[in-house]
Design a protein around this motif. Structure first.
Motif, PDB file in Angstrom:
ATOM      1  N   LYS A 121       0.810  -1.221   0.000  1.00  0.00           N
ATOM      2  CA  LYS A 121       0.000   0.000   0.000  1.00  0.00           C
ATOM      3  C   LYS A 121       0.842   1.269   0.000  1.00  0.00           C
ATOM      4  N   ASN A 122       2.161   1.125  -0.016  1.00  0.00           N
ATOM      5  CA  ASN A 122       3.039   2.282   0.107  1.00  0.00           C
ATOM      6  C   ASN A 122       3.637   2.753  -1.216  1.00  0.00           C
ATOM      7  N   ILE A 123       3.145   2.251  -2.350  1.00  0.00           N
ATOM      8  CA  ILE A 123       3.643   2.657  -3.665  1.00  0.00           C
ATOM      9  C   ILE A 123       2.660   3.657  -4.270  1.00  0.00           C
ATOM     10  N   PRO A 124       3.026   4.943  -4.336  1.00  0.00           N
ATOM     11  CA  PRO A 124       2.085   5.966  -4.821  1.00  0.00           C
ATOM     12  C   PRO A 124       1.473   5.687  -6.198  1.00  0.00           C
ATOM     13  N   PRO A 125       2.250   5.188  -7.195  1.00  0.00           N
ATOM     14  CA  PRO A 125       1.626   4.943  -8.500  1.00  0.00           C
ATOM     15  C   PRO A 125       0.476   3.951  -8.466  1.00  0.00           C
ATOM     16  N   PHE A 126       0.483   3.026  -7.516  1.00  0.00           N
ATOM     17  CA  PHE A 126      -0.624   2.078  -7.425  1.00  0.00           C
ATOM     18  C   PHE A 126      -1.933   2.819  -7.152  1.00  0.00           C
ATOM     19  N   HIS A 127      -1.887   3.799  -6.255  1.00  0.00           N
ATOM     20  CA  HIS A 127      -3.084   4.569  -5.928  1.00  0.00           C
ATOM     21  C   HIS A 127      -3.474   5.459  -7.102  1.00  0.00           C
ATOM     22  N   ARG A 128      -2.483   6.006  -7.804  1.00  0.00           N
ATOM     23  CA  ARG A 128      -2.772   6.803  -8.990  1.00  0.00           C
ATOM     24  C   ARG A 128      -3.447   5.961 -10.062  1.00  0.00           C
ATOM     25  N   ASN A 129      -2.939   4.742 -10.268  1.00  0.00           N
ATOM     26  CA  ASN A 129      -3.506   3.875 -11.302  1.00  0.00           C
ATOM     27  C   ASN A 129      -4.938   3.476 -10.973  1.00  0.00           C
ATOM     28  N   LEU A 130      -5.184   3.157  -9.703  1.00  0.00           N
ATOM     29  CA  LEU A 130      -6.557   2.827  -9.306  1.00  0.00           C
ATOM     30  C   LEU A 130      -7.464   4.036  -9.498  1.00  0.00           C
ATOM     31  N   ALA A 131      -6.975   5.213  -9.124  1.00  0.00           N
ATOM     32  CA  ALA A 131      -7.775   6.433  -9.294  1.00  0.00           C
ATOM     33  C   ALA A 131      -8.098   6.675 -10.762  1.00  0.00           C
ATOM     34  N   ARG A 132      -7.118   6.473 -11.629  1.00  0.00           N
ATOM     35  CA  ARG A 132      -7.361   6.647 -13.068  1.00  0.00           C
ATOM     36  C   ARG A 132      -8.444   5.709 -13.568  1.00  0.00           C
ATOM     37  N   VAL A 133      -8.335   4.458 -13.193  1.00  0.00           N
ATOM     38  CA  VAL A 133      -9.283   3.458 -13.686  1.00  0.00           C
ATOM     39  C   VAL A 133     -10.687   3.736 -13.156  1.00  0.00           C
ATOM     40  N   VAL A 134     -10.790   4.082 -11.877  1.00  0.00           N
ATOM     41  CA  VAL A 134     -12.106   4.413 -11.323  1.00  0.00           C
ATOM     42  C   VAL A 134     -12.684   5.623 -12.048  1.00  0.00           C
ATOM     43  N   SER A 135     -11.837   6.628 -12.297  1.00  0.00           N
ATOM     44  CA  SER A 135     -12.300   7.824 -13.000  1.00  0.00           C
ATOM     45  C   SER A 135     -12.821   7.493 -14.396  1.00  0.00           C
ATOM     46  N   GLU A 136     -12.114   6.614 -15.086  1.00  0.00           N
ATOM     47  CA  GLU A 136     -12.478   6.274 -16.466  1.00  0.00           C
ATOM     48  C   GLU A 136     -13.698   5.377 -16.568  1.00  0.00           C
ATOM     49  N   THR A 137     -13.990   4.648 -15.509  1.00  0.00           N
ATOM     50  CA  THR A 137     -15.111   3.695 -15.563  1.00  0.00           C
ATOM     51  C   THR A 137     -16.348   4.200 -14.830  1.00  0.00           C
ATOM     52  N   ASN A 138     -16.219   5.271 -14.080  1.00  0.00           N
ATOM     53  CA  ASN A 138     -17.379   5.820 -13.362  1.00  0.00           C
ATOM     54  C   ASN A 138     -18.021   6.923 -14.203  1.00  0.00           C
ATOM     55  N   ILE A 139     -18.490   6.527 -15.378  1.00  0.00           N
ATOM     56  CA  ILE A 139     -18.998   7.487 -16.357  1.00  0.00           C
ATOM     57  C   ILE A 139     -20.454   7.203 -16.709  1.00  0.00           C
ATOM     58  N   SER A 140     -20.714   5.997 -17.149  1.00  0.00           N
ATOM     59  CA  SER A 140     -22.071   5.643 -17.588  1.00  0.00           C
ATOM     60  C   SER A 140     -22.454   4.281 -17.019  1.00  0.00           C
ATOM     61  N   PRO A 141     -23.063   4.254 -15.848  1.00  0.00           N
ATOM     62  CA  PRO A 141     -23.567   5.409 -15.108  1.00  0.00           C
ATOM     63  C   PRO A 141     -22.566   5.910 -14.064  1.00  0.00           C
ATOM     64  N   PHE A 142     -22.698   7.170 -13.680  1.00  0.00           N
ATOM     65  CA  PHE A 142     -21.936   7.751 -12.580  1.00  0.00           C
ATOM     66  C   PHE A 142     -22.540   7.282 -11.258  1.00  0.00           C
ATOM     67  N   LEU A 143     -21.656   6.878 -10.330  1.00  0.00           N
ATOM     68  CA  LEU A 143     -22.106   6.456  -9.006  1.00  0.00           C
ATOM     69  C   LEU A 143     -21.341   7.248  -7.952  1.00  0.00           C
ATOM     70  N   ARG A 144     -22.061   7.814  -6.998  1.00  0.00           N
ATOM     71  CA  ARG A 144     -21.426   8.649  -5.976  1.00  0.00           C
ATOM     72  C   ARG A 144     -20.455   7.847  -5.112  1.00  0.00           C
ATOM     73  N   LEU A 145     -20.781   6.592  -4.822  1.00  0.00           N
ATOM     74  CA  LEU A 145     -19.899   5.769  -4.007  1.00  0.00           C
ATOM     75  C   LEU A 145     -18.559   5.553  -4.706  1.00  0.00           C
ATOM     76  N   ARG A 146     -18.612   5.357  -6.023  1.00  0.00           N
ATOM     77  CA  ARG A 146     -17.369   5.184  -6.793  1.00  0.00           C
ATOM     78  C   ARG A 146     -16.586   6.499  -6.830  1.00  0.00           C
ATOM     79  N   ASN A 147     -17.281   7.597  -6.902  1.00  0.00           N
ATOM     80  CA  ASN A 147     -16.595   8.886  -6.902  1.00  0.00           C
ATOM     81  C   ASN A 147     -15.880   9.125  -5.577  1.00  0.00           C
TER      82      ASN A 147
END
Length: 203
Positions: free
Chosen positions: A113-139
């Motif tokens: 859990k201490n590797i910053p790019p891992f959190h960045r990569n997860l954030a990117r993927v969540v951002s790209e997939t929380n589109i249609s439909p948008f979910l507040r919990l995912r945001n």
């Protein structure tokens, strides 16, 4: 290897990882002046690096071969966080809606859990997939991933070489703006660029 990835010298990355994998088979667990040399760990990392190098060199056409490398890597060491991380990125590039991809990124963080790019990569993927439909919990998950990555990556951090903080700050601003707008679940948002469109991404 990291420096070669930074320079985009993917063929050299693949070749070097292949040599390391071969030598790992002939090694024994030894403890000298330096750190412990553990053949399964070395082999697992070499295989994972091959998989990522192949994908970065050849693109989506190499996804099948990369997957083979990742599977062999994880068979050698199932707790290889980098293998899970890179596998998640490749699966996401092949199929945006793949829930396995996101699961792999969570696994990477679970193992380290201490590797910053891992959190960045997860954030990117969540951002790209929380589109249609948008979910507040995912945001909210996106917001928390960004905050964790930022906490691990101060401005002077080695991991900030490619502007990782700036990207996390941008993703966080985007997610918090959506939160402030109080969008209802089910809202359809415009698409965003793929995480792998950025040539600087090394994982």
């Amino acid at each position: 290897v990291h420096l070669l990835l930074l320079d985009g010298r993917y063929q050299e990355v693949v070749a070097l990882a292949e040599r390391i994998e071969g030598r790992a088979e002939m090694s024994k667990i030894t403890q000298g002046i330096g750190p412990l040399i553990d053949p399964p760990v070395t082999r697992s990392m070499a295989l994972a690096t091959q998989g990522w190098g192949l994908f970065r060199r050849d693109g989506v056409v190499a996804a099948g071969r990369s997957e083979e490398m990742f599977q062999r890597s994880l068979k050698s060491r199932s707790d290889n966080a980098w293998a899970h991380n890179w596998r998640g990125l490749v699966l996401h590039a092949v199929e945006r809606s793949s829930r396995i991809a996101e699961h792999e990124l969570h696994e990477a963080i679970r193992y380290n859990k201490n590797i910053p790019p891992f959190h960045r990569n997860l954030a990117r993927v969540v951002s790209e997939t929380n589109i249609s439909p948008f979910l507040r919990l995912r945001n909210e998950e996106l917001i928390q991933s960004c905050k964790r990555g930022l906490n691990l990556c101060p401005p002077e951090s080695y991991w900030n070489w490619d502007g990782l903080r700036a990207e996390l700050e941008a993703l966080l601003y985007y997610a918090e703006s959506l939160k402030q707008r109080k969008l209802p679940d089910g809202t359809r948002l415009a698409g965003v660029e793929s995480a792998l469109d950025d040539e600087a991404v090394i994982g």
